[in-house]
Scaffold this motif. Sequence first.
Motif, PDB file in Angstrom:
ATOM      1  N   SER A   1      35.958  56.503   8.445  1.00 36.19           N
ATOM      2  CA  SER A   1      36.547  57.583   9.477  1.00 36.19           C
ATOM      3  C   SER A   1      36.371  58.983   8.706  1.00 36.19           C
ATOM      4  N   ALA A   2      36.386  58.997   7.139  1.00 37.18           N
ATOM      5  CA  ALA A   2      36.189  60.437   6.798  1.00 37.18           C
ATOM      6  C   ALA A   2      34.898  60.782   6.419  1.00 37.18           C
ATOM      7  N   ILE A   3      33.842  59.878   6.525  1.00 39.45           N
ATOM      8  CA  ILE A   3      32.435  60.083   6.043  1.00 39.45           C
ATOM      9  C   ILE A   3      31.966  61.261   6.558  1.00 39.45           C
ATOM     10  N   LEU A   4      32.223  61.686   7.839  1.00 38.67           N
ATOM     11  CA  LEU A   4      31.488  62.880   8.371  1.00 38.67           C
ATOM     12  C   LEU A   4      32.175  64.072   7.800  1.00 38.67           C
ATOM     13  N   ALA A   5      33.190  64.213   7.417  1.00 35.33           N
ATOM     14  CA  ALA A   5      34.044  65.130   6.799  1.00 35.33           C
ATOM     15  C   ALA A   5      33.569  65.441   5.326  1.00 35.33           C
ATOM     16  N   LEU A   6      33.325  64.412   4.644  1.00 40.78           N
ATOM     17  CA  LEU A   6      32.939  64.452   3.283  1.00 40.78           C
ATOM     18  C   LEU A   6      31.538  64.908   3.085  1.00 40.78           C
ATOM     19  N   LEU A   7      30.737  64.655   4.137  1.00 41.70           N
ATOM     20  CA  LEU A   7      29.462  65.056   4.145  1.00 41.70           C
ATOM     21  C   LEU A   7      29.179  66.635   4.275  1.00 41.70           C
ATOM     22  N   MET A   8      30.117  67.312   4.677  1.00 41.56           N
ATOM     23  CA  MET A   8      29.900  68.585   5.024  1.00 41.56           C
ATOM     24  C   MET A   8      29.558  69.338   3.732  1.00 41.56           C
ATOM     25  N   PRO A   9      30.339  69.210   2.593  1.00 45.20           N
ATOM     26  CA  PRO A   9      29.965  69.995   1.453  1.00 45.20           C
ATOM     27  C   PRO A   9      28.725  69.553   0.826  1.00 45.20           C
ATOM     28  N   VAL A  10      28.150  68.348   1.015  1.00 44.61           N
ATOM     29  CA  VAL A  10      26.945  67.732   0.461  1.00 44.61           C
ATOM     30  C   VAL A  10      25.839  68.698   1.255  1.00 44.61           C
ATOM     31  N   ILE A  11      25.933  68.571   2.675  1.00 38.71           N
ATOM     32  CA  ILE A  11      25.166  69.219   3.555  1.00 38.71           C
ATOM     33  C   ILE A  11      24.798  70.752   3.006  1.00 38.71           C
ATOM     34  N   ILE A  12      26.267  71.269   2.970  1.00 43.51           N
ATOM     35  CA  ILE A  12      26.152  72.561   2.558  1.00 43.51           C
ATOM     36  C   ILE A  12      25.392  73.175   1.161  1.00 43.51           C
ATOM     37  N   LEU A  13      25.934  72.527   0.070  1.00 45.88           N
ATOM     38  CA  LEU A  13      25.370  72.741  -1.285  1.00 45.88           C
ATOM     39  C   LEU A  13      23.685  72.164  -1.448  1.00 45.88           C
ATOM     40  N   GLY A  14      23.487  70.985  -0.686  1.00 42.39           N
ATOM     41  CA  GLY A  14      22.236  70.563  -0.795  1.00 42.39           C
ATOM     42  C   GLY A  14      21.197  71.451  -0.094  1.00 42.39           C
ATOM     43  N   GLY A  15      21.661  72.040   1.267  1.00 41.82           N
ATOM     44  CA  GLY A  15      21.024  72.940   1.841  1.00 41.82           C
ATOM     45  C   GLY A  15      20.475  74.026   1.066  1.00 41.82           C
ATOM     46  N   ILE A  16      21.559  74.551   0.248  1.00 39.28           N
ATOM     47  CA  ILE A  16      21.265  75.989  -0.339  1.00 39.28           C
ATOM     48  C   ILE A  16      20.150  75.605  -1.489  1.00 39.28           C
ATOM     49  N   TYR A  17      20.289  74.462  -2.313  1.00 35.76           N
ATOM     50  CA  TYR A  17      19.503  74.277  -3.505  1.00 35.76           C
ATOM     51  C   TYR A  17      18.200  73.645  -2.949  1.00 35.76           C
ATOM     52  N   ALA A  18      18.179  73.095  -2.034  1.00 34.97           N
ATOM     53  CA  ALA A  18      16.799  72.939  -1.295  1.00 34.97           C
ATOM     54  C   ALA A  18      16.009  73.855  -0.926  1.00 34.97           C
ATOM     55  N   GLY A  19      16.477  74.926  -0.463  1.00 32.66           N
ATOM     56  CA  GLY A  19      15.849  76.419  -0.109  1.00 32.66           C
ATOM     57  C   GLY A  19      15.999  76.151   1.396  1.00 32.66           C
ATOM     58  N   VAL A  20      16.665  75.329   2.130  1.00 30.36           N
ATOM     59  CA  VAL A  20      16.765  75.259   3.519  1.00 30.36           C
ATOM     60  C   VAL A  20      17.286  76.380   4.138  1.00 30.36           C
ATOM     61  N   PHE A  21      18.592  76.774   3.510  1.00 26.83           N
ATOM     62  CA  PHE A  21      19.176  77.925   3.995  1.00 26.83           C
ATOM     63  C   PHE A  21      19.972  78.764   2.972  1.00 26.83           C
ATOM     64  N   THR A  22      20.171  79.831   3.111  1.00 27.61           N
ATOM     65  CA  THR A  22      21.049  80.881   1.961  1.00 27.61           C
ATOM     66  C   THR A  22      22.307  80.523   2.077  1.00 27.61           C
ATOM     67  N   PRO A  23      23.198  80.817   1.087  1.00 26.12           N
ATOM     68  CA  PRO A  23      24.697  80.539   1.010  1.00 26.12           C
ATOM     69  C   PRO A  23      24.992  81.022   2.523  1.00 26.12           C
ATOM     70  N   THR A  24      24.751  82.567   2.868  1.00 24.52           N
ATOM     71  CA  THR A  24      25.328  83.070   4.101  1.00 24.52           C
ATOM     72  C   THR A  24      24.836  82.241   5.324  1.00 24.52           C
ATOM     73  N   GLU A  25      23.844  81.788   5.367  1.00 26.14           N
ATOM     74  CA  GLU A  25      23.430  80.935   6.521  1.00 26.14           C
ATOM     75  C   GLU A  25      24.240  79.564   6.462  1.00 26.14           C
ATOM     76  N   SER A  26      24.427  79.007   5.336  1.00 21.84           N
ATOM     77  CA  SER A  26      25.295  77.848   5.095  1.00 21.84           C
ATOM     78  C   SER A  26      26.464  77.924   5.709  1.00 21.84           C
ATOM     79  N   ALA A  27      27.179  79.244   5.736  1.00 30.84           N
ATOM     80  CA  ALA A  27      28.324  79.132   6.482  1.00 30.84           C
ATOM     81  C   ALA A  27      28.085  78.876   7.886  1.00 30.84           C
ATOM     82  N   VAL A  28      27.292  79.465   8.741  1.00 34.73           N
ATOM     83  CA  VAL A  28      26.942  79.127  10.009  1.00 34.73           C
ATOM     84  C   VAL A  28      26.732  77.720  10.394  1.00 34.73           C
ATOM     85  N   ILE A  29      26.065  77.068   9.425  1.00 42.97           N
ATOM     86  CA  ILE A  29      25.721  75.634   9.318  1.00 42.97           C
ATOM     87  C   ILE A  29      27.011  74.998   9.309  1.00 42.97           C
TER      88      ILE A  29
END
Length: 426
Positions: free
Chosen positions: A216-244
Amino acid sequence: MSAPLVLFISLLIFMVLKIPIAWSLSLSSIIALFLSGGIPLSVIAQRIFTGADIFSLLAIPFFMLSGEVMVKGGLSKRLVEFANAMVGHLPGGLALVSVVACTFFAAISGSSVATTAAIGGIMIGEMTERGYDKAYSGAVQAIGGTLGIIIPPSIVFIMYGTATNVSIAALLMSGVIPGVFTGIILCVMCYIIAKKENHPRNEGFSYSKLITTFKSAILALLMPVIILGGIYAGVFTPTESAVIAVVYGILISMFVYRSMNLGELKKVIISSAASTANLMILVISAQVFGWFVTYFNVPATVSSAVLSIASNKYIFLLLVNIVLLVFGMFMEVGAITLIMAPILAPMASLYGIDPVHFGLVFVFLLTIGQATPPFGTTLFVACGLTGESVARVGGKLIPFILAEVGCALLFSYVPIISTWLPSILK
């Protein structure tokens, strides 16, 4: 009286008179400007524009919006249910559930106040119904909420990075291990207090309930993983991650959980806009104040004074711990960050302290002040939720605050705790 001295004395006077900190900063800057004699009034307008014209600041309103979306979308309740399945069966179960849920929610909201309000709004009633002291219930929510600006995403890390030109991505990652470690220490404190005061337990542990609530909670728990993973994979910047984060939260809340409609989304956006406006007024006012501090050469003067007292970085870090703990008791974290970070960060570099490490120590010390009387913000939220006095809730907070002070000293003198993760992800 010299203009630099008037700048700080007038700020203290305005604060004592209970004028909002943003306007106190602005008024003291204007008074110092007129006393200086050589600075045109147009400088104020220029600094306001320059202070607001920073790309990384765009992350603040979007992270604030994403946190509110998550609250209204029912994600906080799902996180509480998962935390209950994990640790609710232990002594003092609901206190442990509160801290674990705050840890999870901190990785979504970026705000200590939002974390205390979201989890406390659910847990305080449950705890008092099960026989917990109401003041203790509030204290647990107040201290758990302090994790909101350490575990990424963190609005205060963004403000610190903007004020000091330190990598925001590295600062965000520096908070992961200290934040989780502190959450564990707070759980240990809840366990010890529960054993000592014979607090009630929940029902026994169930693997099936753990799996069900995790799903039930997995989608909420995935949010920080997506944000931080995206930043360090170079997919988006910290600022863009907020929009994501905003887009992700809206999609999950409206189309997966179906717990929020367009009308509620509109209210969330309006509420977030009002909160952002208040915060940005503070940011801009502090930027203007900070310019005057630099213009009057205050950092160099303070640096010389500190260097004459602190013969090495260990004494310097101890002084920083004391100063920021005291400041945190009386001032809002955003104001302290924007005023003190540009002064202390260059001094830390003179002692050879890693900028990311010092940023983590700086922000962590401010988190403690949020739960500390007389003016802790999470403390006020918890008092509002429980109806208890600051004195009663503050008294129950003492062992937790001492535990966080111990963590602060540990993080100050063992830098690898905060620098290891950012270093391996460069």
